[in-house]
Motif scaffolding. Structure first.
Motif, PDB file in Angstrom:
ATOM      1  N   GLU B 247       0.805  -1.102   0.039  1.00 11.34           N
ATOM      2  CA  GLU B 247       0.061  -0.050   0.078  1.00 11.34           C
ATOM      3  C   GLU B 247       0.767   1.313  -0.025  1.00 11.34           C
ATOM      4  OE1 GLU B 247      -2.518  -0.772   3.550  1.00 11.34           O
ATOM      5  OE2 GLU B 247      -3.508  -2.347   2.282  1.00 11.34           O
ATOM      6  N   ASN B 248       0.900   1.890  -0.892  1.00 11.57           N
ATOM      7  CA  ASN B 248       1.652   3.236  -1.284  1.00 11.57           C
ATOM      8  C   ASN B 248       2.939   3.101  -1.141  1.00 11.57           C
ATOM      9  OD1 ASN B 248      -0.766   4.706  -1.681  1.00 11.57           O
ATOM     10  ND2 ASN B 248      -1.035   4.917   0.439  1.00 11.57           N
ATOM     11  N   GLY B 249       3.750   2.105  -1.734  1.00 16.01           N
ATOM     12  CA  GLY B 249       5.194   1.774  -1.509  1.00 16.01           C
ATOM     13  C   GLY B 249       5.517   1.204  -0.285  1.00 16.01           C
ATOM     14  N   VAL B 250       4.504   0.746   0.702  1.00 18.26           N
ATOM     15  CA  VAL B 250       4.998   0.288   1.953  1.00 18.26           C
ATOM     16  C   VAL B 250       4.511  -1.235   1.904  1.00 18.26           C
ATOM     17  CG1 VAL B 250       4.540   0.311   4.270  1.00 18.26           C
ATOM     18  CG2 VAL B 250       4.884   2.446   2.934  1.00 18.26           C
ATOM     19  N   PHE B 251       5.056  -2.159   2.402  1.00 18.27           N
ATOM     20  CA  PHE B 251       4.555  -3.448   2.552  1.00 18.27           C
ATOM     21  C   PHE B 251       3.860  -3.564   4.102  1.00 18.27           C
ATOM     22  CE2 PHE B 251       5.155  -7.473   4.968  1.00 18.27           C
ATOM     23  CZ  PHE B 251       4.588  -8.537   4.047  1.00 18.27           C
ATOM     24  N   ASN B 252       2.446  -4.066   4.224  1.00 14.81           N
ATOM     25  CA  ASN B 252       1.856  -4.113   5.310  1.00 14.81           C
ATOM     26  C   ASN B 252       1.346  -5.203   5.593  1.00 14.81           C
ATOM     27  OD1 ASN B 252       2.073  -1.276   6.386  1.00 14.81           O
ATOM     28  ND2 ASN B 252       0.633  -0.540   4.598  1.00 14.81           N
ATOM     29  N   ALA B 253       1.575  -5.617   6.832  1.00 14.51           N
ATOM     30  CA  ALA B 253       0.948  -6.869   7.391  1.00 14.51           C
ATOM     31  C   ALA B 253       0.598  -6.538   8.732  1.00 14.51           C
ATOM     32  CB  ALA B 253       2.079  -8.191   7.468  1.00 14.51           C
ATOM     33  N   SER B 254      -0.119  -7.333   9.539  1.00 11.13           N
ATOM     34  CA  SER B 254      -0.639  -6.895  10.994  1.00 11.13           C
ATOM     35  C   SER B 254       0.608  -6.737  11.704  1.00 11.13           C
ATOM     36  CB  SER B 254      -1.476  -7.922  11.442  1.00 11.13           C
ATOM     37  OG  SER B 254      -0.748  -9.320  11.540  1.00 11.13           O
ATOM     38  N   GLY B 255       0.568  -5.254  11.951  1.00 13.93           N
ATOM     39  CA  GLY B 255       1.980  -5.003  12.926  1.00 13.93           C
ATOM     40  C   GLY B 255       3.231  -4.830  12.393  1.00 13.93           C
ATOM     41  N   HIS B 289       7.901  -4.037  15.133  1.00 18.90           N
ATOM     42  CA  HIS B 289       7.817  -4.238  16.844  1.00 18.90           C
ATOM     43  C   HIS B 289       7.222  -5.694  17.142  1.00 18.90           C
ATOM     44  CE1 HIS B 289       8.256   0.205  17.334  1.00 18.90           C
ATOM     45  NE2 HIS B 289       7.349   0.048  16.083  1.00 18.90           N
ATOM     46  N   GLY B 290       8.220  -6.218  18.034  1.00 18.86           N
ATOM     47  CA  GLY B 290       7.509  -7.651  18.362  1.00 18.86           C
ATOM     48  C   GLY B 290       7.933  -7.903  19.797  1.00 18.86           C
ATOM     49  N   THR B 291       7.527  -9.274  20.233  1.00 18.75           N
ATOM     50  CA  THR B 291       7.774  -9.724  21.509  1.00 18.75           C
ATOM     51  C   THR B 291       8.535 -10.992  21.330  1.00 18.75           C
ATOM     52  OG1 THR B 291       5.402  -8.836  22.040  1.00 18.75           O
ATOM     53  CG2 THR B 291       6.488 -10.023  23.927  1.00 18.75           C
ATOM     54  N   VAL B 292       9.493 -11.011  22.288  1.00 15.22           N
ATOM     55  CA  VAL B 292      10.265 -12.365  22.067  1.00 15.22           C
ATOM     56  C   VAL B 292       9.341 -13.666  22.854  1.00 15.22           C
ATOM     57  CG1 VAL B 292      12.261 -13.678  23.162  1.00 15.22           C
ATOM     58  CG2 VAL B 292      12.289 -10.999  22.725  1.00 15.22           C
ATOM     59  N   LEU B 293       9.535 -14.590  21.977  1.00 18.12           N
ATOM     60  CA  LEU B 293       8.629 -15.897  22.148  1.00 18.12           C
ATOM     61  C   LEU B 293       9.791 -16.841  22.585  1.00 18.12           C
ATOM     62  CD1 LEU B 293       6.094 -16.531  19.264  1.00 18.12           C
ATOM     63  CD2 LEU B 293       5.651 -15.635  21.671  1.00 18.12           C
ATOM     64  N   ALA B 294      10.696 -17.074  21.960  1.00 15.35           N
ATOM     65  CA  ALA B 294      11.823 -18.083  22.441  1.00 15.35           C
ATOM     66  C   ALA B 294      13.237 -17.962  22.103  1.00 15.35           C
ATOM     67  CB  ALA B 294      11.360 -19.408  21.866  1.00 15.35           C
ATOM     68  N   ILE B 295      14.234 -18.267  22.853  1.00 16.46           N
ATOM     69  CA  ILE B 295      15.843 -17.967  22.481  1.00 16.46           C
ATOM     70  C   ILE B 295      16.240 -19.185  22.549  1.00 16.46           C
ATOM     71  CG2 ILE B 295      17.516 -17.061  23.658  1.00 16.46           C
ATOM     72  CD1 ILE B 295      15.802 -14.814  25.069  1.00 16.46           C
ATOM     73  N   GLU B 296      16.985 -19.519  21.517  1.00 16.87           N
ATOM     74  CA  GLU B 296      17.829 -20.883  21.252  1.00 16.87           C
ATOM     75  C   GLU B 296      19.180 -20.611  20.934  1.00 16.87           C
ATOM     76  OE1 GLU B 296      15.388 -23.472  18.348  1.00 16.87           O
ATOM     77  OE2 GLU B 296      14.689 -21.562  18.098  1.00 16.87           O
ATOM     78  N   LEU B 306      10.391 -14.284  17.393  1.00 14.66           N
ATOM     79  CA  LEU B 306       9.759 -13.063  17.887  1.00 14.66           C
ATOM     80  C   LEU B 306       8.330 -13.172  17.323  1.00 14.66           C
ATOM     81  CD1 LEU B 306      12.253 -11.027  16.869  1.00 14.66           C
ATOM     82  CD2 LEU B 306      11.420 -10.718  19.148  1.00 14.66           C
ATOM     83  N   SER B 307       7.274 -12.746  18.010  1.00 16.81           N
ATOM     84  CA  SER B 307       5.983 -12.510  17.621  1.00 16.81           C
ATOM     85  C   SER B 307       5.791 -11.161  16.981  1.00 16.81           C
ATOM     86  CB  SER B 307       4.806 -13.008  18.730  1.00 16.81           C
ATOM     87  OG  SER B 307       4.000 -12.165  18.504  1.00 16.81           O
ATOM     88  N   VAL B 308       5.530 -11.083  15.920  1.00 12.89           N
ATOM     89  CA  VAL B 308       5.228  -9.616  15.149  1.00 12.89           C
ATOM     90  C   VAL B 308       3.948  -9.710  14.591  1.00 12.89           C
ATOM     91  CG1 VAL B 308       6.184  -8.054  13.392  1.00 12.89           C
ATOM     92  CG2 VAL B 308       7.722  -9.511  14.792  1.00 12.89           C
ATOM     93  N   GLY B 309       3.031  -8.827  15.205  1.00 13.02           N
ATOM     94  CA  GLY B 309       1.649  -8.786  14.505  1.00 13.02           C
ATOM     95  C   GLY B 309       1.121 -10.276  14.901  1.00 13.02           C
TER      96      GLY B 309
END
Lengths: 284, 348
Positions: B247-255, B289-296, B306-309
């Motif tokens: 959309e208008n030169g920007v890639f959009n997905a939820s979040g 922007h995201g939240t850390v889910l797991a670290i390996e 990470l969970s992003v959107g």
């Protein structure tokens, strides 16, 4: 030990004793019989304590005194030799025909190969009596009656299906990649069979041939109908103890013991060699 | 040594597709890797080159010869199998010499070549042993020696390292590479391990569902994936694939909002981002922007999920990364991502 486990153990032990007793008792009985004199054999109630004699064995193997003096081969020994020739020959022929046939049935893309394999097995379905009379008529016409060749051929009905079926499943168990490797390496089918497959199949071939030998050795009916005085096998020899005026129980028992010996030795040998450990290390 | 050429090769079993209309040229001395997941047709392709499978249609040439209808014996190729496929009753020397024996090579010549091949794979001390007395790595080296002993037109290797443990795999990979450099015979190598493919190949063929997804050098495959599947399959860990719209030169997905040099509004696209191409930044510069889910922890790096959107993203960080689960993070893509058409999966 917990009571339940104790009861379980006792039940298993009892079942084993019954099972072994069922199979071993006749052998022990006939072995005892072969060591008794005529009076002990017919005594009632049966005697479990008696003075053993080797008279029956010596008469079976060495023949009656009259025959010995005349320098003739004892009849029973001739039957043994006949059986060796017939069963040995039958097994050799079955190996020669059956092993390549089993390989072809296991690996080639011949259309209807399952049906062909089943046809071979079906030879064992019908009682031998069904084919024996037509065979007798044919044999007397073409001169195969009472010949070793005739007997060896008739025993193919016993040996060939066994060899084909045992070897077929054995060949099918060999990883196909080994044969593919040989094909890519440039080996012909014959070289693959000779240099790769057969050396790997030693235990399978040994067990197939030994089983075929035992079945052939123990066969009575072909010898009864298709063999004459020249080729009578050892199973017929046992029946010779039934004479016109009496049944020589002791001789019959001794003859049965001696004729069962090759089968028993083979069975013990087979048990050790039937393991299929040879493919170890070929594939992961 | 020869080139290999497949033209319009297909393999069907009833309705099941093995390989579909495959055309491929392997140049003389080239090391070509067929890469793909299980059931993608790579092994079937190799087996057709070996002559172990007959193509349903198409032709195969080795050098100038049309070998399509020839059996494996006449093709002059050597194959190394996944499970070694050694002859268990033969010694190492007899195994290595079997292709020579099958071709009626004289005994002295056989002995000379066996020793030479054994020396190349460092098996000279094991010539009298049976395969059962060898380790997995040694067995696979016997299989390699059996392949190189007769100087074939081409080598075919079907996942030769997949039964070995990780350490052995690396040393055997080195051996295979060295042998190829020394001998220079055209090689087709099948694997599902993209690291093996990247390290060994002159060119990689990525396959899926019996068809070629992309043919290219390891560099091309890694940096310019032709399809979303290739981007998602190659790389360790593989690319993150995010579904969204332009959309208008920007890639959009939820979040998620990432600048995209693409035309066409409301177009469904897939964004591929390599885990190592995402860096953590402060809030002001953030694209994601995201939240850390797991670290390996892998030892030399840390993989952060990470969970992003509504989507998940894997980021590759340095070994001493201090992120904690449930921590909120701001991110920016440090390299241009790959954009793929949302319908066809092809690169835009």
């Amino acid at each position: 030990m917990k009571p339940v486990k104790l009861a379980e153990g006792t039940a298993v032990a009892l079942a084993q004793v019954l099972f072994i007793g069922f199979f071993v008792f006749p052998i022990i009985w006939i072995f005892m019989m072969s060591l008794k004199n005529f009076r002990d054999i017919i005594s009632y109630p049966p005697k479990f304590l008696f003075s053993p004699t080797l008279q029956n064995y010596s008469e079976t193997i060495l023949g009656a005194e009259g025959a010995l003096r005349a320098g003739e081969l004892p009849e029973y020994v001739r039957f043994l030799i006949n059986s060796m020739i017939i069963s040995g020959g039958a097994v050799c022929l079955a190996a020669l025909l059956g092993v390549p046939a089993a390989y072809a049935l296991a690996r080639s893309g011949i259309p209807g190969r399952k049906h062909i394999a089943f046809t071979f097995l079906s030879f064992r379905f019908a009682p031998e009596l069904m084919v024996i009379l037509p065979m007798y008529l044919i044999y007397t016409q073409i001169g195969l009656y009472d010949t070793y060749l005739g007997m060896v051929l008739s025993h193919q009905l016993i040996c060939l299906p066994l060899v084909i079926w045992i070897m077929m499943s054995f060949f099918q168990d060999i990883p196909i990649e080994i044969e593919e490797a040989a094909r890519v390496d440039g080996a012909s089918i014959l070289l693959t069979l000779r240099a790769v497959i057969l050396p790997m199949s030693g235990p399978g071939i040994a067990s197939a041939l030994i089983i075929a030998f035992i079945f052939s050795w123990n066969n009575l009916i072909f010898g009864l109908v298709l063999a004459g005085p020249n080729t009578r096998p050892v199973t017929m020899g046992i029946l010779q103890a039934m004479t016109f005026d009496q049944i020589k129980w002791g001789l019959m028992a001794a003859a049965a013991m001696v004729s069962a010996l090759p089968g028993m030795i083979a069975a013990i040998y087979l048990q050790r060699h039937i393991t299929r450990g040879l493919t170890m290390g070929a594939v992961k | 040594m020869s080139s290999i050429s497949l033209s319009g090769v297909s393999k069907f079993w009833g309705d099941t597709i093995g390989v579909k209309d495959l055309s491929l040229d392997i140049e003389d001395k080239e090391f070509l890797v067929l890469l793909g997941p299980s059931g993608c047709g790579k092994t079937t392709t190799m087996r057709m080159v070996a002559g172990l499978e007959k193509p349903s249609s198409g032709t195969i040439h080795i050098g100038q010869r049309d070998v399509t209808s020839l059996g494996p014996r006449e093709r002059d190729v050597a194959m190394v199998f996944q499970n070694y496929s050694l002859y268990p009753q033969m010694t190492v020397a007899q195994n290595i010499g079997f292709p020579l024996r099958a071709r009626g090579v004289g005994r002295n010549e056989q002995r000379r070549k066996i020793h030479l091949a054994a020396k190349m794979v460092e098996l000279s001390d094991y010539l009298d042993r049976k395969p059962a007395a060898l380790s997995g790595g040694q067995r696979q080296r016997v299989a390699l020696a059996r392949a190189i002993v007769r100087s074939p037109a081409a080598f075919l290797m079907d996942e030769p390292l997949s039964n070995l443990d990780a350490r052995l795999r690396i040393s055997m990979r080195g051996l295979i590479k060295r042998l190829h450099n020394e001998i220079g015979t055209s090689t087709i190598y099948v694997t599902h391990d993209q690291l093996e493919a990247m390290t060994l190949a002159d060119r990689i063929v990525v396959m899926r569902n019996g068809e070629v997804e992309q043919i290219g050098t390891p560099n091309q495959i890694y940096n310019h994936p032709r399809t979303a599947f290739v981007a998602g399959f190659v790389g360790s860990p593989s690319s993150n694939l995010l579904d969204g719209r332009i959309e208008n030169g920007v890639f959009n997905a939820s979040g998620i909002s990432v600048a995209a040099p693409l035309k066409g509004d409301h177009r469904k696209v897939i964004l591929g981002i390599r885990p190592e191409a995402i860096s953590l930044v402060n809030e002001a510069d953030a694209e994601l922007h995201g939240t850390v889910l797991a670290i390996e922890t892998t030892g030399d790096a840390t993989l952060v999920t990470l969970s992003v959107g509504k989507q998940e993203l894997i980021v590759k960080r340095e070994a001493n990364c201090t992120l904690e689960p449930d921590q909120a993070v701001s991110m920016k893509t440090s390299q241009q991502g790959f954009f793929f058409d949302g319908e066809s999966g092809l690169a835009i």
